[in-house]
Design a protein around this motif. Structure first.
Motif, PDB file in Angstrom:
ATOM      1  N   ARG A  80       0.889  -0.937   0.035  1.00 38.58           N
ATOM      2  CA  ARG A  80       0.104   0.367   0.431  1.00 38.58           C
ATOM      3  C   ARG A  80       0.649   1.551  -0.366  1.00 38.58           C
ATOM      4  NH1 ARG A  80      -4.598   2.379  -2.284  1.00 38.58           N
ATOM      5  NH2 ARG A  80      -5.325   3.853  -0.041  1.00 38.58           N
ATOM      6  N   ALA A  81       1.773   1.365   1.145  1.00 41.91           N
ATOM      7  CA  ALA A  81       2.837   2.490   0.321  1.00 41.91           C
ATOM      8  C   ALA A  81       3.430   2.132  -0.475  1.00 41.91           C
ATOM      9  CB  ALA A  81       3.872   2.190   1.560  1.00 41.91           C
ATOM     10  N   VAL A  82       3.904   1.653  -0.790  1.00 44.78           N
ATOM     11  CA  VAL A  82       4.733   1.689  -2.784  1.00 44.78           C
ATOM     12  C   VAL A  82       3.180   2.129  -3.701  1.00 44.78           C
ATOM     13  CG1 VAL A  82       5.216   0.660  -4.507  1.00 44.78           C
ATOM     14  CG2 VAL A  82       5.714  -0.096  -1.852  1.00 44.78           C
ATOM     15  N   THR A  83       2.117   1.652  -3.494  1.00 42.43           N
ATOM     16  CA  THR A  83       0.963   2.363  -4.213  1.00 42.43           C
ATOM     17  C   THR A  83       0.982   4.390  -4.146  1.00 42.43           C
ATOM     18  OG1 THR A  83      -0.125   0.142  -4.184  1.00 42.43           O
ATOM     19  CG2 THR A  83      -1.800   2.126  -4.795  1.00 42.43           C
ATOM     20  N   ILE A  84       0.880   4.212  -3.013  1.00 43.41           N
ATOM     21  CA  ILE A  84       0.981   5.694  -2.082  1.00 43.41           C
ATOM     22  C   ILE A  84       1.811   6.137  -3.393  1.00 43.41           C
ATOM     23  CG2 ILE A  84       0.806   7.136  -0.596  1.00 43.41           C
ATOM     24  CD1 ILE A  84      -0.488   5.018   1.208  1.00 43.41           C
ATOM     25  N   LEU A 174       0.927  -1.530 -11.382  1.00 44.36           N
ATOM     26  CA  LEU A 174       2.524  -0.830 -10.834  1.00 44.36           C
ATOM     27  C   LEU A 174       2.510  -1.801  -9.393  1.00 44.36           C
ATOM     28  CD1 LEU A 174       3.340   2.275 -12.345  1.00 44.36           C
ATOM     29  CD2 LEU A 174       3.118   0.398 -13.650  1.00 44.36           C
ATOM     30  N   SER A 175       2.426  -1.451  -8.094  1.00 43.49           N
ATOM     31  CA  SER A 175       2.754  -1.823  -7.532  1.00 43.49           C
ATOM     32  C   SER A 175       3.080  -3.178  -7.230  1.00 43.49           C
ATOM     33  CB  SER A 175       2.265  -1.191  -6.226  1.00 43.49           C
ATOM     34  OG  SER A 175       1.091  -1.450  -6.377  1.00 43.49           O
ATOM     35  N   ALA A 176       1.360  -3.632  -7.908  1.00 40.96           N
ATOM     36  CA  ALA A 176       1.146  -5.050  -7.847  1.00 40.96           C
ATOM     37  C   ALA A 176       2.504  -5.526  -8.728  1.00 40.96           C
ATOM     38  CB  ALA A 176       0.072  -6.009  -8.879  1.00 40.96           C
ATOM     39  N   ALA A 177       2.964  -5.712  -9.639  1.00 44.79           N
ATOM     40  CA  ALA A 177       4.237  -6.304 -10.398  1.00 44.79           C
ATOM     41  C   ALA A 177       5.313  -5.668  -9.594  1.00 44.79           C
ATOM     42  CB  ALA A 177       3.823  -5.784 -11.671  1.00 44.79           C
ATOM     43  N   THR A 179       6.667  -4.925  -6.519  1.00 49.06           N
ATOM     44  CA  THR A 179       6.759  -5.746  -5.315  1.00 49.06           C
ATOM     45  C   THR A 179       6.679  -7.105  -5.867  1.00 49.06           C
ATOM     46  OG1 THR A 179       4.471  -5.722  -4.429  1.00 49.06           O
ATOM     47  CG2 THR A 179       5.751  -3.769  -4.206  1.00 49.06           C
ATOM     48  N   GLY A 180       6.123  -7.680  -6.956  1.00 49.72           N
ATOM     49  CA  GLY A 180       5.716  -9.556  -6.695  1.00 49.72           C
ATOM     50  C   GLY A 180       5.128  -9.694  -6.844  1.00 49.72           C
ATOM     51  N   ARG A 181       4.215  -9.588  -6.468  1.00 45.98           N
ATOM     52  CA  ARG A 181       2.915 -10.064  -5.751  1.00 45.98           C
ATOM     53  C   ARG A 181       1.880 -10.252  -7.809  1.00 45.98           C
ATOM     54  NH1 ARG A 181      -2.698  -8.400  -6.129  1.00 45.98           N
ATOM     55  NH2 ARG A 181      -2.130  -6.446  -6.057  1.00 45.98           N
ATOM     56  N   ALA A 182       2.164  -9.853  -8.222  1.00 43.80           N
ATOM     57  CA  ALA A 182       1.596 -10.573 -10.375  1.00 43.80           C
ATOM     58  C   ALA A 182       2.984 -10.532 -11.277  1.00 43.80           C
ATOM     59  CB  ALA A 182       1.499  -8.985 -10.893  1.00 43.80           C
ATOM     60  N   ALA A 183       3.515 -12.275 -10.796  1.00 46.47           N
ATOM     61  CA  ALA A 183       4.146 -12.493 -11.791  1.00 46.47           C
ATOM     62  C   ALA A 183       4.230 -12.509 -12.893  1.00 46.47           C
ATOM     63  CB  ALA A 183       4.482 -13.880 -11.450  1.00 46.47           C
ATOM     64  N   GLY A 184       5.515 -11.846 -13.927  1.00 42.38           N
ATOM     65  CA  GLY A 184       5.263 -11.736 -15.351  1.00 42.38           C
ATOM     66  C   GLY A 184       4.444 -10.367 -15.635  1.00 42.38           C
ATOM     67  N   ALA A 185       3.691 -10.126 -14.900  1.00 41.47           N
ATOM     68  CA  ALA A 185       3.049  -8.976 -15.102  1.00 41.47           C
ATOM     69  C   ALA A 185       3.383  -7.918 -15.972  1.00 41.47           C
ATOM     70  CB  ALA A 185       2.139  -8.716 -14.609  1.00 41.47           C
ATOM     71  N   TRP A 255       9.897 -12.144  -7.811  1.00 44.39           N
ATOM     72  CA  TRP A 255       9.581 -11.607  -8.897  1.00 44.39           C
ATOM     73  C   TRP A 255       9.423 -10.048  -9.126  1.00 44.39           C
ATOM     74  CZ3 TRP A 255       8.449 -13.028 -14.059  1.00 44.39           C
ATOM     75  CH2 TRP A 255       8.594 -14.409 -13.938  1.00 44.39           C
ATOM     76  N   GLU A 256       9.926  -9.376  -7.498  1.00 46.07           N
ATOM     77  CA  GLU A 256       9.775  -8.565  -7.919  1.00 46.07           C
ATOM     78  C   GLU A 256      11.411  -8.118  -8.174  1.00 46.07           C
ATOM     79  OE1 GLU A 256      11.108  -4.974  -3.863  1.00 46.07           O
ATOM     80  OE2 GLU A 256      10.765  -7.164  -3.515  1.00 46.07           O
ATOM     81  N   LEU A 257      12.000  -9.146  -8.118  1.00 43.83           N
ATOM     82  CA  LEU A 257      13.728  -8.813  -8.393  1.00 43.83           C
ATOM     83  C   LEU A 257      13.522  -8.829 -10.111  1.00 43.83           C
ATOM     84  CD1 LEU A 257      15.482 -10.858  -5.801  1.00 43.83           C
ATOM     85  CD2 LEU A 257      15.716  -8.369  -5.960  1.00 43.83           C
TER      86      LEU A 257
END
Length: 315
Positions: A80-84, A174-177, A179-185, A255-257
């Motif tokens: 959430r902080a990254v999204t903000i 953007l933050s989902a991808a 931070t690695g939550r959305a793989a290959g996004a 996935w973040e890296l």
């Protein structure tokens, strides 16, 4: 033109020619901006989300977004902080590290030296400016439960306090991808690097954004290898281990890296990024991730551990 004399007509021809020339020059300038040699579209990155949602950006914007995300997660800030932070940078600078703004505002977050944010040189460093934003955000009580525009405004104190809200959907993608939550996004297309990359610069960039602990000591220093063909390819490869932990957390970190590397591929002159049985190759497959062998090495030189993110620089 009715009633126009021959003399008037003669004088108007140079004017019309000059006007046409101005139009042609403007069109040429537009095409230079939109296209890079050979008539090909300029490189761009796309983040894909559920339900067909997507967000397109340049490599510069993707790189800055990835750095903002990496600085946040390295400080143990939640998604959430990254999204903000990303929504704020989208509003303030369009994710471009600009040297101008309202009054003395500069950088990704348009921070002002006169208001104590740091020197111009410091603020123009994306890692520094993102860190200062997070420093202020974590001091906002309950920021993760506040409406995004309220949380951002408590940090920025903008003259347009509602402006951040419209960027929340894109920032969330953007933050989902990143931070690695959305793989290959995150997909980035464009030509392969025309010049060789430098693994030392990859290591330096990783440590700059994620902190020194992101690489083991041997990788950070660059291990010695024998001088043969296989070793030459190995020297172009940076293996980034994914920290041990719960499987889901480990995959997310990987996935973040991996997607951070793709976002930085243009600047770092990368040839290939591989993780979790998938790979991204510069200039191929329209920038999309594709399946690889189970070991994920696919020509990367030395065989990497299954949990490694493999980053290969251009030769």
């Amino acid at each position: 033109m009715p009633g126009q004399s021959p003399a008037d007509a003669g004088r108007s021809r140079p004017f019309r020619f000059g006007a046409a020339l101005v139009v042609l020059l403007a069109l040429a300038g537009y095409l230079v901006v939109q296209y890079e040699g050979g008539g090909r579209p300029a490189p761009r990155c796309t983040v894909l989300g559920a339900g067909g949602a997507s967000y397109e950006m340049t490599y510069e914007q993707a790189e800055n977004a990835a750095t903002i995300s990496a600085v946040g997660t390295s400080r143990k800030m939640p998604e959430r902080a990254v999204t903000i932070a990303l929504a704020t940078a989208l509003q303030e600078s369009g994710l471009r590290n600009i040297k101008h703004g309202d009054r003395d505002s500069v950088g990704l977050f348009q921070q002002r030296p006169s208001q104590g944010w740091g020197t111009v040189e410091q603020i123009m460093d994306p890692v520094y400016s993102a860190g200062k934003f997070y420093d202020h955000l974590k001091d906002v009580p309950g920021y993760s439960r506040l409406p995004l525009t309220v949380a951002a405004q408590k940090v920025q104190r903008s003259g347009f306090p509602q402006a951040y809200a419209k960027h929340e959907p894109d920032a969330s993608l953007l933050s989902a991808a990143l931070t690695g939550r959305a793989a290959g996004a995150l997909e980035c297309e464009g030509p392969a690097a025309a010049q060789a990359g430098d693994p030392a610069k990859v290591r330096a960039a990783l440590e700059r954004d994620f902190g020194r602990g992101v690489l083991p000591r041997t990788e950070a220093a660059g291990a010695e290898v024998t001088d043969d063909k296989k070793a030459a390819q190995e020297r172009r490869t940076v293996n980034v281990p994914v920290a041990a932990g719960a499987a889901a957390d480990g995959k997310r970190r990987g996935w973040e890296l991996a997607q951070w590397a793709v976002a930085h591929a243009s600047t770092l002159r990368l040839e290939r990024v591989a993780y979790d049985g998938r790979e991204w190759v510069a200039g191929e497959n329209d920038g999309e991730w594709r399946e690889t062998g189970s070991d994920g090495k696919a020509g990367s030189g030395k065989k990497a551990a299954a949990a490694d993110v493999v980053i290969v620089t251009a030769s």
